[in-house]
Scaffold this active site. Sequence first.
Site, PDB file in Angstrom:
ATOM      1  N   ARG A   1      14.779  63.157 -36.633  1.00  0.00           N
ATOM      2  CA  ARG A   1      14.508  63.224 -35.198  1.00  0.00           C
ATOM      3  C   ARG A   1      15.167  62.008 -34.552  1.00  0.00           C
ATOM      4  O   ARG A   1      15.171  60.915 -35.130  1.00  0.00           O
ATOM      5  CB  ARG A   1      12.999  63.190 -34.916  1.00  0.00           C
ATOM      6  CG  ARG A   1      12.271  64.499 -35.201  1.00  0.00           C
ATOM      7  CD  ARG A   1      12.607  65.581 -34.149  1.00  0.00           C
ATOM      8  NE  ARG A   1      11.873  66.808 -34.364  1.00  0.00           N
ATOM      9  CZ  ARG A   1      12.336  67.860 -35.058  1.00  0.00           C
ATOM     10  NH1 ARG A   1      13.535  67.831 -35.609  1.00  0.00           N
ATOM     11  NH2 ARG A   1      11.598  68.942 -35.188  1.00  0.00           N
TER      12      ARG A   1
ATOM     13  N   GLU B   1      17.169  63.758 -26.294  1.00  0.00           N
ATOM     14  CA  GLU B   1      17.863  65.056 -26.235  1.00  0.00           C
ATOM     15  C   GLU B   1      17.518  65.771 -24.945  1.00  0.00           C
ATOM     16  O   GLU B   1      16.362  65.719 -24.527  1.00  0.00           O
ATOM     17  CB  GLU B   1      17.459  65.900 -27.455  1.00  0.00           C
ATOM     18  CG  GLU B   1      18.285  65.537 -28.665  1.00  0.00           C
ATOM     19  CD  GLU B   1      17.921  66.339 -29.895  1.00  0.00           C
ATOM     20  OE1 GLU B   1      17.690  67.558 -29.773  1.00  0.00           O
ATOM     21  OE2 GLU B   1      17.886  65.735 -30.971  1.00  0.00           O
TER      22      GLU B   1
ATOM     23  N   HIS C   1      22.089  69.129 -32.618  1.00  0.00           N
ATOM     24  CA  HIS C   1      20.844  69.553 -33.299  1.00  0.00           C
ATOM     25  C   HIS C   1      21.003  70.947 -33.934  1.00  0.00           C
ATOM     26  O   HIS C   1      20.238  71.866 -33.634  1.00  0.00           O
ATOM     27  CB  HIS C   1      19.666  69.542 -32.296  1.00  0.00           C
ATOM     28  CG  HIS C   1      18.330  69.389 -32.960  1.00  0.00           C
ATOM     29  ND1 HIS C   1      17.258  68.751 -32.367  1.00  0.00           N
ATOM     30  CD2 HIS C   1      17.868  69.789 -34.176  1.00  0.00           C
ATOM     31  CE1 HIS C   1      16.211  68.778 -33.175  1.00  0.00           C
ATOM     32  NE2 HIS C   1      16.551  69.409 -34.288  1.00  0.00           N
TER      33      HIS C   1
HETATM   34  N1  LIG Z   1      17.850  68.264 -37.445  1.00  0.00           N
HETATM   35  C1  LIG Z   1      17.211  69.393 -37.690  1.00  0.00           C
HETATM   36  O1  LIG Z   1      17.558  70.465 -37.229  1.00  0.00           O
HETATM   37  C2  LIG Z   1      16.027  69.353 -38.603  1.00  0.00           C
HETATM   38  C3  LIG Z   1      15.779  70.462 -39.423  1.00  0.00           C
HETATM   39  C4  LIG Z   1      14.666  70.428 -40.236  1.00  0.00           C
HETATM   40  C5  LIG Z   1      13.835  69.309 -40.233  1.00  0.00           C
HETATM   41  N2  LIG Z   1      14.108  68.261 -39.436  1.00  0.00           N
HETATM   42  C6  LIG Z   1      13.255  67.062 -39.459  1.00  0.00           C
HETATM   43  O2  LIG Z   1      13.154  66.637 -40.816  1.00  0.00           O
HETATM   44  C7  LIG Z   1      11.816  66.253 -41.069  1.00  0.00           C
HETATM   45  C8  LIG Z   1      11.530  66.354 -42.550  1.00  0.00           C
HETATM   46  O3  LIG Z   1      11.419  67.705 -42.966  1.00  0.00           O
HETATM   47  P1  LIG Z   1      10.944  68.072 -44.463  1.00  0.00           P
HETATM   48  O4  LIG Z   1      10.798  69.537 -44.517  1.00  0.00           O
HETATM   49  O5  LIG Z   1      11.810  67.395 -45.453  1.00  0.00           O
HETATM   50  O6  LIG Z   1       9.513  67.378 -44.445  1.00  0.00           O
HETATM   51  P2  LIG Z   1       8.717  66.723 -45.660  1.00  0.00           P
HETATM   52  O7  LIG Z   1       7.330  66.534 -45.148  1.00  0.00           O
HETATM   53  O8  LIG Z   1       8.934  67.500 -46.895  1.00  0.00           O
HETATM   54  O9  LIG Z   1       9.426  65.295 -45.843  1.00  0.00           O
HETATM   55  C9  LIG Z   1       9.178  64.192 -45.024  1.00  0.00           C
HETATM   56  C10 LIG Z   1       9.081  62.975 -45.929  1.00  0.00           C
HETATM   57  O10 LIG Z   1       9.011  61.805 -45.111  1.00  0.00           O
HETATM   58  C11 LIG Z   1       8.174  60.894 -45.793  1.00  0.00           C
HETATM   59  N3  LIG Z   1       7.724  59.851 -44.879  1.00  0.00           N
HETATM   60  C12 LIG Z   1       6.757  59.913 -43.941  1.00  0.00           C
HETATM   61  N4  LIG Z   1       6.623  58.709 -43.343  1.00  0.00           N
HETATM   62  C13 LIG Z   1       7.539  57.893 -43.927  1.00  0.00           C
HETATM   63  C14 LIG Z   1       7.886  56.531 -43.744  1.00  0.00           C
HETATM   64  N5  LIG Z   1       7.252  55.781 -42.848  1.00  0.00           N
HETATM   65  N6  LIG Z   1       8.869  56.022 -44.500  1.00  0.00           N
HETATM   66  C15 LIG Z   1       9.510  56.780 -45.434  1.00  0.00           C
HETATM   67  N7  LIG Z   1       9.211  58.071 -45.653  1.00  0.00           N
HETATM   68  C16 LIG Z   1       8.235  58.612 -44.900  1.00  0.00           C
HETATM   69  C17 LIG Z   1       7.039  61.775 -46.317  1.00  0.00           C
HETATM   70  O11 LIG Z   1       6.299  61.124 -47.343  1.00  0.00           O
HETATM   71  C18 LIG Z   1       7.811  62.985 -46.806  1.00  0.00           C
HETATM   72  O12 LIG Z   1       8.175  62.892 -48.168  1.00  0.00           O
HETATM   73  C19 LIG Z   1      10.992  67.180 -40.174  1.00  0.00           C
HETATM   74  O13 LIG Z   1       9.730  66.626 -39.870  1.00  0.00           O
HETATM   75  C20 LIG Z   1      11.849  67.338 -38.950  1.00  0.00           C
HETATM   76  O14 LIG Z   1      11.505  66.386 -37.968  1.00  0.00           O
HETATM   77  C21 LIG Z   1      15.180  68.270 -38.611  1.00  0.00           C
HETATM   78  O1  LIG Z   2      12.214  70.557 -37.250  1.00  0.00           O
HETATM   79  C1  LIG Z   2      13.018  71.480 -37.314  1.00  0.00           C
HETATM   80  O2  LIG Z   2      12.772  72.538 -37.919  1.00  0.00           O
HETATM   81  C2  LIG Z   2      14.372  71.353 -36.684  1.00  0.00           C
HETATM   82  O3  LIG Z   2      14.560  70.267 -35.918  1.00  0.00           O
HETATM   83  C3  LIG Z   2      14.945  72.604 -36.133  1.00  0.00           C
HETATM   84  O4  LIG Z   2      15.323  73.337 -37.213  1.00  0.00           O
END
Ligand SMILES: NC(=O)c1ccc[n+]([C@@H]2O[C@H](COP(=O)([O-])OP(=O)(O)OC[C@H]3O[C@@H](n4cnc5c(N)ncnc54)[C@H](O)[C@@H]3O)[C@@H](O)[C@H]2O)c1
Ligand SMILES: O=C(O)[C@H](O)CO
Length: 386
Positions: free
Chosen positions: A273, A302, A320
């Site tokens: 994010r 954004e 994004h």
């Molecule tokens: N750009 C995009 O389109 C897109 C797509 C999918 C997800 N995302 C973002 O990616 C994030 C992660 O998704 P995921 O499915 O891997 O989630 P997830 O919950 O599997 O992984 C997140 C990880 O972050 C760790 N974490 C939390 N706080 C932390 C800190 N202070 N320091 C270090 N690590 C920390 C957690 O322990 C966890 O392992 C989502 O929350 C979303 O915001 C963005």
């Molecule tokens: O959190 C998410 O899933 C993304 O930002 C959009 O795919």
Amino acid sequence: MAKPVSVEVWNPNGKYRVISTKPMPGTRWINLLIEQDCRVEICTEKKTILSVEDIIALIGNKCDGVIGQLTEDWGDTLFAALSRAGGKAFSNMAVGYNNVDVNAANKYGVAVGNTPGVLTETTAELAASLSLAASRRIVEADEFMRAGLYDGWLPHLFVGNLLKGQTVGVIGAGRIGSAYARMMVEGFKMNLIYYDLYQATRLEKFVTAYGEFLKSNGEQPVYWKRASSMDEVLREADVISLHPVLDKTTYHLINKESLATMKKEAILVNCSRGPVVDEVALVEHLKQNPMFRVGLDVFEDEPFMKPGLAEMKNAVVVPHIASASKWTREGMATLAALNVLGKIKGYPIWGDPNQVAPFLNENAPPPAACPSIVNAKALGLPVSKL
Ligand SMILES: NC(=O)c1ccc[n+]([C@@H]2O[C@H](COP(=O)([O-])OP(=O)(O)OC[C@H]3O[C@@H](n4cnc5c(N)ncnc54)[C@H](O)[C@@H]3O)[C@@H](O)[C@H]2O)c1
Ligand SMILES: O=C(O)[C@H](O)CO
């Protein structure tokens, strides 16, 4: 009074009224809702980001559930409106739900769904693409070519960084961070250093086994290390990719001080994010360190970029799109719809939100469960035994 909002209606006589604030890819999600007696209303307004007032107008007086987007502000006002309309279910079409005030949802007894798992590999692939684009200066070189500036091969032309044998750093080694780490280790034979609040045991085992495999083939093995602080990753890694959730602990995790800790020629990638990075500090750092490069999918405000970022040649920026593969986006729509449908039908919660494949199988009906409800515990919702 709020202006009426334009919608497309499917199955007008359905018993349950479900709203999607945006058209979503595929038709499976619509069919699944219709088969279970839902009237589906899809907002067709041209504007990209709907306001709270627009969504209140969409909810109206009777609404059983809403599928919403990460650009929307789901706080007390919207959950109160949904609750007044009789609704008990909301799902983001996203895995991240920092746009949702879960405490407010709890207050009104509204279940909040998200879409984990289905976007893991797609998002990791974009992070890998940005890592490569930044390290090999692909966008700069493409612009140079199209501008007609190429007048012959030169030893110094667009020299970048070799990844093989370098160290990839992952901050937040959850689903996406771990998938990205595997791609970089296996694909480019990079060593891994990661920082997470939890141990990524499966990832560690994978790198150990892959290192042994390489060694047994007479190749240089790869290694992993779990860092005890984020700074350790910043100091040691050549490519650093950010994959944590956005919350109070990760807001501006990358700031002026942490940027100064990184190697002068490091590459930073952000597909988590925008606010995880202090973008003003980043622009300044990019100006001062022309060999430092970034690949960004997300931005602090954004859809805007902070002043100066668009002019930086050492930044690769995309809007994004990390989860934007057809299979993933259709799957996200399906999971979001099934979260809402499951709550409306009184289904229990799926036991493991990391294993959502049964909901995505187009050749079989989905399980009678909600794939992923983030406030299931707070609402005391039962867990499926399926
Ligand atoms: N750009 C995009 O389109 C897109 C797509 C999918 C997800 N995302 C973002 O990616 C994030 C992660 O998704 P995921 O499915 O891997 O989630 P997830 O919950 O599997 O992984 C997140 C990880 O972050 C760790 N974490 C939390 N706080 C932390 C800190 N202070 N320091 C270090 N690590 C920390 C957690 O322990 C966890 O392992 C989502 O929350 C979303 O915001 C963005
Ligand atoms: O959190 C998410 O899933 C993304 O930002 C959009 O795919």
